[in-house]
Design an enzyme around this catalytic site. Structure first.
Site, short mmCIF file in Angstrom:
data_model
loop_
_atom_site.label_atom_id
_atom_site.label_comp_id
_atom_site.label_asym_id
_atom_site.label_seq_id
_atom_site.Cartn_x
_atom_site.Cartn_y
_atom_site.Cartn_z
N ASP A 17 0.87 -1.18 0.00
CA ASP A 17 0.00 0.00 0.00
C ASP A 17 0.91 1.23 0.00
O ASP A 17 1.57 1.53 1.00
CB ASP A 17 -0.88 -0.05 1.27
CG ASP A 17 -1.84 1.13 1.38
OD1 ASP A 17 -1.62 2.14 0.70
OD2 ASP A 17 -2.78 1.02 2.19
N HIS A 18 0.92 1.91 -1.11
CA HIS A 18 1.88 3.02 -1.27
C HIS A 18 1.56 4.20 -0.36
O HIS A 18 2.37 5.11 -0.19
CB HIS A 18 1.90 3.47 -2.73
CG HIS A 18 3.23 4.01 -3.17
ND1 HIS A 18 4.23 4.37 -2.29
CD2 HIS A 18 3.74 4.25 -4.40
CE1 HIS A 18 5.26 4.82 -2.96
NE2 HIS A 18 5.00 4.75 -4.23
N ARG A 19 0.38 4.21 0.26
CA ARG A 19 0.10 5.28 1.22
C ARG A 19 1.00 5.13 2.44
O ARG A 19 1.30 6.10 3.14
CB ARG A 19 -1.36 5.21 1.70
CG ARG A 19 -2.38 5.51 0.63
CD ARG A 19 -3.77 5.28 1.15
NE ARG A 19 -3.96 3.92 1.65
CZ ARG A 19 -5.04 3.49 2.28
NH1 ARG A 19 -6.05 4.31 2.49
NH2 ARG A 19 -5.14 2.23 2.69
#
Ligand code: CAO
Length: 486
Positions: free
Chosen positions: A458-460
């Site tokens: 999850d690139h967040r």
């Protein structure tokens, strides 16, 4: 102009401005809410003492105010020209609350001295949150309960609610002030909506005069689970209907519950988490040799060691140094909830669909124990005997397709986890034994067994650099099996 100041708000001082409900030029009616303030014990709305047009606003979101602090100016309707601001103090928030509720034909059973929450309508079946499953749904439910809870005690003092430990709001600068035509909603409902990131313009208010109730927020969120990120309805998002029967014979098969639930969860994960997949390969030649030496012993113990069990150990070791990889993003997006335990979800393929049982405390278990436990869980999964407790609490998930085939894939993260490691099939590759020194005369290609790794994240939460450091660490651990013992 009428200068509106903070009225008598009891013993509260230095209270934060959490919402500014009007802006310059807006028309307000008597008792319309102007500003919401929130102490650590209660949330209050300051009502307008007059009907008129809003002039200058003296406060910003996040400002701290006390009794008497200037909030904003209002040009009363009947007043034609500017004059020096008249000092008018609005009714204390609690009185205003009663007055405005009465104006709207609402009733309040509580002898309130602070704004009260409406009685929520009877709660219907809570299908969506429980279907959503896991921590996210629990957090959702607990916030919903918090918003339903009356904020006033019989004594008339603002109640101390257990939910006062609720997470902080997003930075004030990021929180847009609702427009004055925003629907009516009590402070608690507004706070509930803020915490869930719900724009109050969107839910349909089912209370008197379109007032938004906690149930409306919950219904909106439930519906949002089935909607696209752009806010389209499920119907708008669906592909155009094509009658396949026009092109040849067809038959229909109902989807079983596991497939329907996992379809919903996968779609939600895909929508909520911006996915990136990092690919790498581990040279597991030595590891495979080691596994073979253990095979006979394992057989005597009644277990079979597969590459997956070694990867589970390697992941457990690597997770020690990468806390973000075993975290979840809080619902308000402001904190990471780092799990200090290493419980690994392992995707299991069953004829009924994909399920993900959880092996707990992988860091504290040996290879044989892991193999035994996973085999039991996989058997249970295939016999449809897994209970909810068997599938909750993972800090990270592994999905191994290596027993079937493939060279790489892009798995979907099991949100609220933030990363998932996919394994594909071992293969033998020629590897230059002098690294990048291709000109070396004694260099040669050697056959090496390689294991393809696909880490989706999850690139967040996870940066690309962290992801590749993590896979690099895994590659090193798997390439030198002795390191798994450290
Ligand atoms: N490369 C080559 N062979 C592999 C391998 C790999 N990466 N991983 C396992 N194998 C071998 C095993 O050693 C075993 O070989 P033998 O039969 O010779 O002993 C064989 O493949 C079958 O292994 P397995 O699948 O029964 O056992 P496992 O411990 O590796 O995996 C489980 C267990 C439950 C994870 C697996 O059976 C499974 O269900 N995998 C599918 C998961 C899935 O569907 N993921 C996709 C999710 S969508 O993103």
């Amino acid at each position: 102009m009428t200068l509106v100041r903070v009225p008598d708000i009891g013993d509260f001082e230095d209270v934060e401005v959490v919402e500014i409900l009007v802006g310059p030029g807006d028309r307000v009616e008597l008792e319309d809410s102007l500003v919401s303030i929130e102490s650590d014990k209660a949330t209050m709305e300051i009502p307008s003492p007059v009907a008129g047009e809003v002039g200058e606003v003296h406060v910003s979101l996040g400002d701290r105010v006390s009794e008497g602090s200037p909030l904003l100016e209002i040009r009363p309707l009947e007043q034609a020209d500017d004059a020096a601001p008249a000092e008018v103090e609005p009714a204390a928030p609690e009185e205003a609350s009663r007055a405005s509720a009465a104006d709207r034909g609402e009733t309040s059973a509580a002898p309130a001295t602070a704004r009260t929450e409406e009685e929520p309508p009877p709660t219907g079946p809570r299908s969506a949150p429980s279907e959503a499953g896991g921590e996210e749904a629990e957090a959702f439910e607990s916030r919903a309960k918090e918003a339903e809870a009356p904020e006033v005690e019989a004594s008339g003092e603002p109640a101390l609610r257990p939910g006062d430990a609720a997470p902080r709001r997003p930075p004030v600068a990021e929180e847009p002030a609702p427009r004055p035509d925003a629907p009516h909603a009590s402070p608690l409902v507004r706070r509930f909506a803020r915490e869930l990131g719900v724009d109050l313009q969107r839910p349909r208010g089912s209370g008197p005069q379109g007032r938004i109730l906690p149930e409306d927020i919950k219904a909106y969120v439930r519906d949002a689970f089935g909607r696209g990120a752009g806010g389209e309805s499920a119907a708008e998002e669906s592909p155009p209907a094509v009658d396949a029967a026009r092109f040849g014979p067809v038959h229909e098969e109902p989807l079983g519950k596991i497939r329907r639930v996992s379809a919903r969860n996968l779609a939600r994960s895909w929508r909520t988490a911006p996915h990136v997949t990092q690919h790498d390969e581990a040279d597991v030649t030595e590891l495979e040799a080691f596994r073979k030496t253990l095979a006979e012993d394992a057989k005597e113990r009644g277990v079979k060691l597969s590459p997956l069990h070694f990867v589970m150990k390697a992941v457990a070791i690597a997770l020690r140094d990468f806390p973000d990889m075993r975290s979840s993003l809080s619902l308000d997006g402001e904190r990471l909830i780092v799990k200090d335990y290493v419980h690994l979800g392992i995707a299991v393929d069953t004829e009924h669909g994909l399920v993900v049982p959880v092996v707990r405390d992988v860091d504290r278990k040996g290879l044989h124990g892991l193999a035994e436990e996973l085999a039991e869980l996989a058997d249970k999964a295939r016999a449809r005997r897994l209970g909810p407790a068997d599938m909750q609490g993972a800090s990270f998930t592994i999905s191994s397709l290596g027993g079937i085939g493939g060279t790489a894939f892009s798995p979907i993260v099991n949100v609220p986890e933030v990363a998932l490691l996919g394994l594909s099939k071992l293969s033998v590759k020629p590897v230059w034994n002098a690294g990048l020194d291709v000109g070396r005369e004694d260099g040669r290609f050697e056959p090496r067994i390689t294991l393809p790794l696909s880490l989706s994240y999850d690139h967040r939460v996870i940066d690309g650099a962290v992801a590749v450091r993590f896979t690099t660490r895994l590659v090193r651990l798997l390439s030198h099996p002795a390191h798994l013992l450290l």
